[in-house]
Design a protein around this motif. Sequence first.
Motif, PDB file in Angstrom:
ATOM      1  N   ASP A  28       0.735  -1.159   0.100  1.00  0.00           N
ATOM      2  CA  ASP A  28      -0.087   0.048  -0.042  1.00  0.00           C
ATOM      3  C   ASP A  28       0.603   1.210   0.013  1.00  0.00           C
ATOM      4  O   ASP A  28       0.414   2.524  -0.662  1.00  0.00           O
ATOM      5  CB  ASP A  28      -1.067  -0.014   1.168  1.00  0.00           C
ATOM      6  CG  ASP A  28      -1.994  -1.208   1.364  1.00  0.00           C
ATOM      7  OD1 ASP A  28      -2.381  -1.616   0.216  1.00  0.00           O
ATOM      8  OD2 ASP A  28      -1.923  -1.762   2.306  1.00  0.00           O
ATOM      9  N   LEU A  29       1.848   1.232   0.692  1.00  0.00           N
ATOM     10  CA  LEU A  29       2.841   2.425   0.675  1.00  0.00           C
ATOM     11  C   LEU A  29       4.065   2.490  -0.106  1.00  0.00           C
ATOM     12  O   LEU A  29       4.807   1.508  -0.081  1.00  0.00           O
ATOM     13  CB  LEU A  29       3.342   2.426   2.163  1.00  0.00           C
ATOM     14  CG  LEU A  29       1.864   2.609   3.172  1.00  0.00           C
ATOM     15  CD1 LEU A  29       2.497   2.909   4.634  1.00  0.00           C
ATOM     16  CD2 LEU A  29       1.182   3.671   2.976  1.00  0.00           C
ATOM     17  N   PRO A  30       4.478   3.459  -0.828  1.00  0.00           N
ATOM     18  CA  PRO A  30       5.634   3.556  -1.661  1.00  0.00           C
ATOM     19  C   PRO A  30       6.792   4.200  -0.643  1.00  0.00           C
ATOM     20  O   PRO A  30       6.592   4.804   0.266  1.00  0.00           O
ATOM     21  CB  PRO A  30       5.504   4.528  -2.752  1.00  0.00           C
ATOM     22  CG  PRO A  30       4.502   5.510  -2.001  1.00  0.00           C
ATOM     23  CD  PRO A  30       3.432   4.526  -1.035  1.00  0.00           C
ATOM     24  N   LEU A  31       8.077   3.588  -0.876  1.00  0.00           N
ATOM     25  CA  LEU A  31       8.981   4.150  -0.443  1.00  0.00           C
ATOM     26  C   LEU A  31       9.356   5.580  -0.864  1.00  0.00           C
ATOM     27  O   LEU A  31       9.098   5.932  -2.139  1.00  0.00           O
ATOM     28  CB  LEU A  31      10.283   3.449  -0.782  1.00  0.00           C
ATOM     29  CG  LEU A  31      11.855   3.797  -0.265  1.00  0.00           C
ATOM     30  CD1 LEU A  31      12.468   2.332   0.141  1.00  0.00           C
ATOM     31  CD2 LEU A  31      12.690   4.535  -1.409  1.00  0.00           C
ATOM     32  N   ILE A  32       9.803   6.434  -0.171  1.00  0.00           N
ATOM     33  CA  ILE A  32      10.072   7.830  -0.502  1.00  0.00           C
ATOM     34  C   ILE A  32      11.631   8.157  -0.312  1.00  0.00           C
ATOM     35  O   ILE A  32      12.154   7.973   0.827  1.00  0.00           O
ATOM     36  CB  ILE A  32       9.143   9.010   0.321  1.00  0.00           C
ATOM     37  CG1 ILE A  32       7.665   8.552   0.195  1.00  0.00           C
ATOM     38  CG2 ILE A  32       9.529  10.361  -0.213  1.00  0.00           C
ATOM     39  CD1 ILE A  32       6.773   9.272   1.023  1.00  0.00           C
ATOM     40  N   LEU A  33      12.196   8.520  -1.404  1.00  0.00           N
ATOM     41  CA  LEU A  33      13.536   8.813  -1.427  1.00  0.00           C
ATOM     42  C   LEU A  33      13.550  10.427  -1.702  1.00  0.00           C
ATOM     43  O   LEU A  33      13.135  10.806  -2.485  1.00  0.00           O
ATOM     44  CB  LEU A  33      13.984   8.306  -2.854  1.00  0.00           C
ATOM     45  CG  LEU A  33      15.489   8.271  -3.201  1.00  0.00           C
ATOM     46  CD1 LEU A  33      16.408   7.803  -1.913  1.00  0.00           C
ATOM     47  CD2 LEU A  33      16.172   7.636  -4.399  1.00  0.00           C
ATOM     48  N   TYR A  34      14.388  11.101  -0.710  1.00  0.00           N
ATOM     49  CA  TYR A  34      14.793  12.441  -0.488  1.00  0.00           C
ATOM     50  C   TYR A  34      16.079  12.733  -0.985  1.00  0.00           C
ATOM     51  O   TYR A  34      17.041  12.131  -0.288  1.00  0.00           O
ATOM     52  CB  TYR A  34      14.502  12.905   0.799  1.00  0.00           C
ATOM     53  CG  TYR A  34      13.399  12.406   1.370  1.00  0.00           C
ATOM     54  CD1 TYR A  34      12.265  13.490   1.459  1.00  0.00           C
ATOM     55  CD2 TYR A  34      13.051  11.444   2.120  1.00  0.00           C
ATOM     56  CE1 TYR A  34      11.059  13.228   2.187  1.00  0.00           C
ATOM     57  CE2 TYR A  34      11.738  11.282   2.774  1.00  0.00           C
ATOM     58  CZ  TYR A  34      10.698  12.091   2.823  1.00  0.00           C
ATOM     59  OH  TYR A  34       9.632  11.814   3.507  1.00  0.00           O
ATOM     60  N   ARG A  35      16.367  13.559  -1.766  1.00  0.00           N
ATOM     61  CA  ARG A  35      17.607  14.012  -2.298  1.00  0.00           C
ATOM     62  C   ARG A  35      17.877  15.575  -1.835  1.00  0.00           C
ATOM     63  O   ARG A  35      17.147  16.200  -1.723  1.00  0.00           O
ATOM     64  CB  ARG A  35      17.658  13.946  -3.723  1.00  0.00           C
ATOM     65  CG  ARG A  35      17.578  12.871  -4.577  1.00  0.00           C
ATOM     66  CD  ARG A  35      18.797  11.620  -4.080  1.00  0.00           C
ATOM     67  NE  ARG A  35      18.717  10.744  -4.784  1.00  0.00           N
ATOM     68  CZ  ARG A  35      19.620   9.427  -4.907  1.00  0.00           C
ATOM     69  NH1 ARG A  35      20.732   9.581  -3.995  1.00  0.00           N
ATOM     70  NH2 ARG A  35      19.339   8.786  -5.622  1.00  0.00           N
ATOM     71  N   ALA A  36      18.935  15.722  -1.184  1.00  0.00           N
ATOM     72  CA  ALA A  36      19.378  16.975  -0.581  1.00  0.00           C
ATOM     73  C   ALA A  36      18.358  17.359   0.628  1.00  0.00           C
ATOM     74  O   ALA A  36      18.031  18.443   0.701  1.00  0.00           O
ATOM     75  CB  ALA A  36      19.433  18.083  -1.335  1.00  0.00           C
TER      76      ALA A  36
END
Length: 171
Positions: free
Chosen positions: A20-28
């Motif tokens: 149900d939930l996506p992984l969230i990738l944060y840059r900077a």
Amino acid sequence: MMQFTTHDFADAGDIPNNPDLPLILYRAALVEDGTDRASAFERLFTSHGWGGSWRNGMYPFDHYHSTAHEVLGIASGTVTVQLGGDAGLPVDLVAGDAVLIPAGVGHRRIASSSDLIVVGAYPMGQRWDLVRADDVVDAGAVRTRIRAVTLPAEDPLAGSKGPLAKHWTTG
């Protein structure tokens, strides 16, 4: 300026990932002028309701958490991680990047610099477990636990205005 992407992973058998939930990738995600980025990540996570923080590296074996979501901030160094199991996504992370990993999503370190420091945290009230991909577990019970993990009140990096509010919803 912080940018993010989301990534969905299919069930990989021994790595259930999250349906149900996506992984969230944060840059900077955190650009600090000072040298104590680890403390800055801890303060940021805590200010948005994420605690139980730790500082260390990253395990070199596939694992996931079935009872908690996890955020990882790269305080120093570089790391290549495999996300979502063998069929998932290899990602290079540098100091200042972060990744929000939903319960069930597999992750492991492939390679890292010698100065790697990762800061991890969990939503307040969630207690993490550690399930290795090669553990013999009751797959049905694990998937039930993953679906039962509650949504955090805020995004660990951007609070109520962060991508978690838009991308992590229950259907």
